[in-house]
Motif scaffolding. Structure first.
Motif, PDB file in Angstrom:
ATOM      1  N   VAL A  78      22.769   5.557 -20.937  1.00  0.00           N
ATOM      2  CA  VAL A  78      22.098   4.726 -21.925  1.00  0.00           C
ATOM      3  C   VAL A  78      23.202   4.101 -22.778  1.00  0.00           C
ATOM      4  O   VAL A  78      23.950   4.808 -23.460  1.00  0.00           O
ATOM      5  CB  VAL A  78      21.119   5.526 -22.806  1.00  0.00           C
ATOM      6  N   TRP A  90      18.202   8.330 -30.389  1.00  0.00           N
ATOM      7  CA  TRP A  90      18.163   8.738 -28.987  1.00  0.00           C
ATOM      8  C   TRP A  90      18.345  10.245 -28.864  1.00  0.00           C
ATOM      9  O   TRP A  90      17.633  10.909 -28.105  1.00  0.00           O
ATOM     10  CB  TRP A  90      19.231   8.001 -28.179  1.00  0.00           C
ATOM     11  N   ASP A 143      20.243  -0.474 -24.415  1.00  0.00           N
ATOM     12  CA  ASP A 143      19.415  -0.594 -25.616  1.00  0.00           C
ATOM     13  C   ASP A 143      19.973  -1.732 -26.451  1.00  0.00           C
ATOM     14  O   ASP A 143      20.996  -1.605 -27.106  1.00  0.00           O
ATOM     15  CB  ASP A 143      19.414   0.714 -26.406  1.00  0.00           C
TER      16      ASP A 143
END
Length: 177
Positions: A78, A90, A143
């Motif tokens: 990520v 997160w 993200d």
């Protein structure tokens, strides 16, 4: 402050080998479960997708729920903007909604050869690594939310590094401009 309200919920079977347990689904709203179904469908077809909606609707929780169903057999990166609050979000979601082993890459010498399921990294750390082709992941999620990556230059540089490898881009802004 984060707040999850648990409601009795059934497990979510996405395929023969992907099951999201009710310990996770109990915290998700119907529209988040629908997002998990959609995202899994895209991943299973190896299709790229942009997961974009209004801020505060639980995009991170939906992605984390999907990762919990994929389990420890898949290795996911990520990529985050250079924002400690986003990183903490997160970590919180992964800690509350999953039992997955999570590693935060903090400098250029950190290894991705360990037995972790999810790796979180700020874009600034990945940029310092140089040759990103040595990083092997089953899934890469970018993200795009927040301040640093909400400009075309940073986004295009990041996506170019992972061209053809990014599975999901999470956004709360129009990234098509």
């Amino acid at each position: 402050m984060y707040h999850f309200a648990a409601e009795p919920s059934a497990e979510l079977r996405l395929s023969d080998d992907v099951l999201i347990a009710n310990q996770t689904t109990q915290y998700l709203k119907c529209f988040q479960l629908e997002a998990v179904r959609f995202l899994h469908d895209r991943l299973s077809k190896q299709e790229f997708c942009i997961f974009n909606d209004e801020s505060g609707l639980g995009k991170c929780a939906s992605i984390v729920a999907l990762l919990s169903g994929l389990g420890t057999s898949k290795k996911t990166l990520v990529v985050l903007q250079n924002d400690d609050h986003l990183l903490a979000g997160w970590q919180f979601h992964l800690g509350v909604l999953t039992d997955l082993s999570v590693c935060v890459l903090k400098d250029v010498n950190d290894s991705t050869e360990s037995a972790h399921s999810v790796y979180l990294s700020k874009w600034s750390i990945l940029r310092s690594i140089g040759d990103l082709s040595k990083l092997q992941f089953d899934y890469i999620i970018v993200d795009h939310r927040g301040y640093t990556l909400n400009n075309s230059f940073c986004s295009s540089m990041l996506l170019k590094q992972y061209e053809g490898k990014v599975n999901i881009v999470i956004s709360s802004v129009d990234i098509t401009v």
